[in-house]
Design a protein around this motif. Structure first.
Motif, PDB file in Angstrom:
ATOM      1  N   TYR A 144       0.355  -1.298  -6.615  1.00 15.61           N
ATOM      2  CA  TYR A 144       0.957  -2.552  -6.125  1.00 15.61           C
ATOM      3  C   TYR A 144       1.454  -3.468  -7.505  1.00 15.61           C
ATOM      4  CZ  TYR A 144       0.796  -2.045  -1.019  1.00 15.61           C
ATOM      5  OH  TYR A 144       1.514  -1.018  -0.044  1.00 15.61           O
ATOM      6  N   MET A 155       9.486 -12.303  -1.571  1.00 17.78           N
ATOM      7  CA  MET A 155       8.909 -11.187   0.184  1.00 17.78           C
ATOM      8  C   MET A 155       8.616 -12.356   0.683  1.00 17.78           C
ATOM      9  SD  MET A 155       8.335  -8.238   1.736  1.00 17.78           S
ATOM     10  CE  MET A 155       8.676  -8.514   3.138  1.00 17.78           C
ATOM     11  N   GLY A 191      -2.018  -7.683   5.905  1.00 22.07           N
ATOM     12  CA  GLY A 191      -0.495  -7.191   5.149  1.00 22.07           C
ATOM     13  C   GLY A 191       0.417  -8.364   5.059  1.00 22.07           C
ATOM     14  N   GLY A 193       0.220 -10.482   2.916  1.00 22.01           N
ATOM     15  CA  GLY A 193       1.418 -11.039   1.613  1.00 22.01           C
ATOM     16  C   GLY A 193       1.031 -12.858   1.134  1.00 22.01           C
ATOM     17  N   HIS A 197       4.723 -16.270   6.832  1.00 17.13           N
ATOM     18  CA  HIS A 197       4.412 -15.954   8.149  1.00 17.13           C
ATOM     19  C   HIS A 197       2.848 -16.684   8.727  1.00 17.13           C
ATOM     20  CE1 HIS A 197       6.756 -12.604   7.322  1.00 17.13           C
ATOM     21  NE2 HIS A 197       7.447 -12.696   9.039  1.00 17.13           N
ATOM     22  N   ASP A 214      -5.366  -9.607   2.490  1.00 14.71           N
ATOM     23  CA  ASP A 214      -4.022  -8.741   2.009  1.00 14.71           C
ATOM     24  C   ASP A 214      -4.650  -7.840   1.021  1.00 14.71           C
ATOM     25  OD1 ASP A 214      -0.806  -8.677   1.593  1.00 14.71           O
ATOM     26  OD2 ASP A 214      -1.407  -8.269   0.295  1.00 14.71           O
ATOM     27  N   LEU A 215      -4.109  -7.113   0.028  1.00 13.64           N
ATOM     28  CA  LEU A 215      -5.130  -5.620  -0.328  1.00 13.64           C
ATOM     29  C   LEU A 215      -4.645  -6.958  -2.100  1.00 13.64           C
ATOM     30  CD1 LEU A 215      -5.806  -2.937  -0.266  1.00 13.64           C
ATOM     31  CD2 LEU A 215      -2.842  -2.443  -1.246  1.00 13.64           C
ATOM     32  N   ASN A 239      -8.758  -4.255   2.377  1.00  9.80           N
ATOM     33  CA  ASN A 239      -7.445  -3.290   2.155  1.00  9.80           C
ATOM     34  C   ASN A 239      -8.025  -3.263   4.263  1.00  9.80           C
ATOM     35  OD1 ASN A 239      -7.173  -0.766   3.516  1.00  9.80           O
ATOM     36  ND2 ASN A 239      -7.675  -0.399   1.435  1.00  9.80           N
ATOM     37  N   ALA A 240      -7.130  -3.323   5.108  1.00  6.50           N
ATOM     38  CA  ALA A 240      -6.369  -3.415   6.007  1.00  6.50           C
ATOM     39  C   ALA A 240      -7.674  -2.445   6.892  1.00  6.50           C
ATOM     40  CB  ALA A 240      -5.136  -3.434   6.543  1.00  6.50           C
ATOM     41  N   SER A 241      -7.177  -0.918   5.959  1.00 12.09           N
ATOM     42  CA  SER A 241      -8.177   0.295   6.105  1.00 12.09           C
ATOM     43  C   SER A 241      -9.449   0.390   6.724  1.00 12.09           C
ATOM     44  CB  SER A 241      -7.885   1.510   4.813  1.00 12.09           C
ATOM     45  OG  SER A 241      -6.474   1.256   5.152  1.00 12.09           O
ATOM     46  N   SER A 259       3.977  -4.725   7.274  1.00 13.86           N
ATOM     47  CA  SER A 259       3.423  -4.255   5.864  1.00 13.86           C
ATOM     48  C   SER A 259       2.604  -2.714   6.552  1.00 13.86           C
ATOM     49  CB  SER A 259       1.883  -5.026   6.111  1.00 13.86           C
ATOM     50  OG  SER A 259       1.851  -5.407   7.545  1.00 13.86           O
ATOM     51  N   ASP A 262       3.888  -0.083   4.336  1.00 10.50           N
ATOM     52  CA  ASP A 262       3.650  -0.333   2.851  1.00 10.50           C
ATOM     53  C   ASP A 262       2.013   0.355   2.855  1.00 10.50           C
ATOM     54  OD1 ASP A 262       5.926  -1.145   1.373  1.00 10.50           O
ATOM     55  OD2 ASP A 262       5.050  -2.579   1.070  1.00 10.50           O
ATOM     56  N   MET A 263       1.694   0.786   3.896  1.00  4.93           N
ATOM     57  CA  MET A 263       0.062   0.644   3.933  1.00  4.93           C
ATOM     58  C   MET A 263       0.216   2.811   3.103  1.00  4.93           C
ATOM     59  SD  MET A 263      -1.802  -1.032   7.057  1.00  4.93           S
ATOM     60  CE  MET A 263      -1.293  -2.967   6.909  1.00  4.93           C
TER      61      MET A 263
HETATM   62  C1  LIG Z   1       6.755  -5.764   2.763  1.00  4.47           C
HETATM   63  S1  LIG Z   1       4.578  -6.932   2.244  1.00  4.47           S
HETATM   64  C2  LIG Z   1       4.958  -7.859   3.518  1.00  4.47           C
HETATM   65  C3  LIG Z   1       3.964  -9.200   2.902  1.00  4.47           C
HETATM   66  C4  LIG Z   1       4.403  -9.975   4.401  1.00  4.47           C
HETATM   67  N1  LIG Z   1       3.766  -9.804   6.069  1.00  4.47           N
HETATM   68  C5  LIG Z   1       6.278 -10.293   4.349  1.00  4.47           C
HETATM   69  O1  LIG Z   1       6.629 -10.134   6.070  1.00  4.47           O
HETATM   70  O2  LIG Z   1       6.165 -10.953   4.354  1.00  4.47           O
HETATM   71  C6  LIG Z   1       3.919  -5.596   2.489  1.00  4.47           C
HETATM   72  C7  LIG Z   1       2.612  -6.530   2.215  1.00  4.47           C
HETATM   73  O3  LIG Z   1       1.344  -5.339   2.930  1.00  4.47           O
HETATM   74  C8  LIG Z   1       0.595  -5.488   1.883  1.00  4.47           C
HETATM   75  N2  LIG Z   1      -0.723  -4.094   1.825  1.00  4.47           N
HETATM   76  C9  LIG Z   1      -0.120  -3.189   1.984  1.00  4.47           C
HETATM   77  N3  LIG Z   1      -0.490  -2.051   2.399  1.00  4.47           N
HETATM   78  C10 LIG Z   1      -2.394  -2.798   3.283  1.00  4.47           C
HETATM   79  C11 LIG Z   1      -3.668  -2.527   2.608  1.00  4.47           C
HETATM   80  N4  LIG Z   1      -3.994  -1.752   3.320  1.00  4.47           N
HETATM   81  N5  LIG Z   1      -4.685  -3.733   3.259  1.00  4.47           N
HETATM   82  C12 LIG Z   1      -3.750  -5.127   3.031  1.00  4.47           C
HETATM   83  N6  LIG Z   1      -2.940  -5.373   3.121  1.00  4.47           N
HETATM   84  C13 LIG Z   1      -1.743  -4.141   2.576  1.00  4.47           C
HETATM   85  C14 LIG Z   1       0.939  -5.593   0.540  1.00  4.47           C
HETATM   86  O4  LIG Z   1      -0.223  -5.755  -0.320  1.00  4.47           O
HETATM   87  C15 LIG Z   1       2.153  -6.230   0.579  1.00  4.47           C
HETATM   88  O5  LIG Z   1       1.412  -7.976   0.476  1.00  4.47           O
END
Ligand SMILES: C[S@@+](CC[C@H](N)C(=O)[O-])C[C@H]1O[C@@H](n2cnc3c(N)ncnc32)[C@H](O)[C@@H]1O
Length: 372
Positions: A144, A155, A191, A193, A197, A214-215, A239-241, A259, A262-263
């Protein structure tokens, strides 16, 4: 019937390439217009003018930009048939009924595709890294951090245009969360961002408590500024994981909003959702776009322009970021319901408690729900 109806004659193919080359350049110039508020400047000048027109000097002054550059930009917008010019080539105009499309109006947001265009410069910044990730001997994906931080604000602005109207009404009702959130529950969004929301939910449902994770630290910083003064919001970089060990059976509702795809390891993240949800708790994912997993079907359903936009954005951003660690699932944004359902099942949700919905009020989105 020829199943490959989209294959063109050689001349049609040449025309299509020219048209894409032109629109691509115009799109980048439009992104400048969004970022530098040139459309706003032009609308302001036109609205104040008796003939509803604007000169380059007037727009340049209004936007605090250099006249010479503004001429080139207005010429590009004119030739792209987005604004008009009179035969003198000096007086430019924006039709009054077009102004809300560019800048919004009473109760109306600007055209949401402008935010899609605004992703382009950020994607361009990561272009060379994406190119390397494509190569057999290149890295598995792109972190990212390789994308400009502007990704998160663009976004959030775009999420607002597609979710503002129904997030806290139609969507919550559809998934059976409206009364819960009104009453007061613990909610997690993974996630989150830049926090569009979370802020919207926290303001609408003051009895509930919202945790956003968020990451990316810069996304969390932006979300923190956005949610300043809201006592029911907590924002964490993580990290959501690998969610907090203390959160076992803590949340009533968990959201992934755009999100999951994108993970890198959404499977691990969904396992974590199972752990942190209370028994009977609700998990809901909004996924944009609503892909089928079969490109032939996607093109048939959405048409060439829209389906190409989805797949090209995935190639430039969603797939590389969702691939950047070894063992990543590499979903891409058009993963399809089959893959989505499987992820939820693998995460421990019972097959018969998973639903996939396509709300008419959220075009191009699909909504997954599952109960623990
Ligand atoms: C497409 S953006 C969506 C952001 C927000 N939810 C929105 O819809 O406006 C995807 C988000 O997921 C986050 N993300 C991706 N992998 C993640 C993870 N493993 N843990 C936490 N956040 C993660 C990214 O940093 C990014 O902010």
């Amino acid at each position: 019937m020829n199943k490959r109806a989209s294959l063109k004659s050689e001349q049609e193919l040449r025309d299509q390439i020219l048209s894409i080359a032109s629109l691509g350049q115009v799109a980048m110039a439009m992104a400048l217009g969004v970022e530098l508020k040139l459309f706003e400047a032009m609308a302001t000048v036109c609205k104040a003018s008796p003939k509803h027109s604007a000169t380059v000097a007037e727009v340049a002054a209004q936007a605090a930009c250099k006249e010479r550059y503004i001429y080139e930009w207005m010429a590009a917008m004119t030739c792209g048939n987005l604004i008009d010019v009179d035969p003198s080539g000096q007086h430019f105009s924006m039709r009054p009924e077009h102004i809300p499309v560019w800048i919004g109006g009473e109760g109306q947001l600007p055209e949401h595709s402008l935010h899609v265009i605004d992703f382009l410069p950020g994607f361009g910044g990561a272009f060379n890294k994406v190119k390397e990730a494509f190569r057999l001997d290149g890295p598995p994906g792109v972190p990212y951090s390789a994308y400009e931080d502007t990704f998160y604000t663009v976004m959030a602005a775009w999420s607002r245009t597609i979710h503002d109207g129904e997030l806290c009404s139609g969507y919550m009702e559809l998934i059976g969360a409206l009364e819960l959130l009104q009453k007061g529950v613990n909610v997690l969004e993974a996630g989150c961002g830049a926090g569009f929301h979370i802020e919207k939910m926290a303001r609408t449902f003051p009895n509930s408590h919202f945790t956003g994770i968020d990451l990316t630290q810069s996304a969390i910083n932006t979300a923190t500024t956005r949610c300043e003064g809201l006592p029911n919001v907590k924002l964490i970089c993580g990290n959501a994981s690998h969610l907090d060990k203390k959160w076992t059976e803590h949340f009533d509702v968990v959201f992934f909003i755009d999100s999951c795809h994108d993970m890198c390891r959404p499977d691990l993240a969904i396992n974590e959702v199972q752990r942190v949800l209370k028994p009977g708790g609700l998990f809901s994912m909004i996924e944009w776009p609503n892909g089928n997993g079969n490109v032939y079907e996607d093109r048939k359903k959405y048409g060439s322009a829209v389906s190409a936009l989805f797949y090209a954005a995935s190639a430039m951003h969603c797939l590389p970021v969702g691939s950047h660690v070894e063992g990543a699932l590499q979903l891409g944004n058009m993963m399809g319901h089959g893959r989505g359902r499987k992820l939820l099942e693998m995460g421990g949700f019972a097959k018969d408690k998973i639903e996939v919905l396509e709300p008419p009020f959220m075009p191009y989105n699909c909504v997954y729900t599952a109960r623990k």
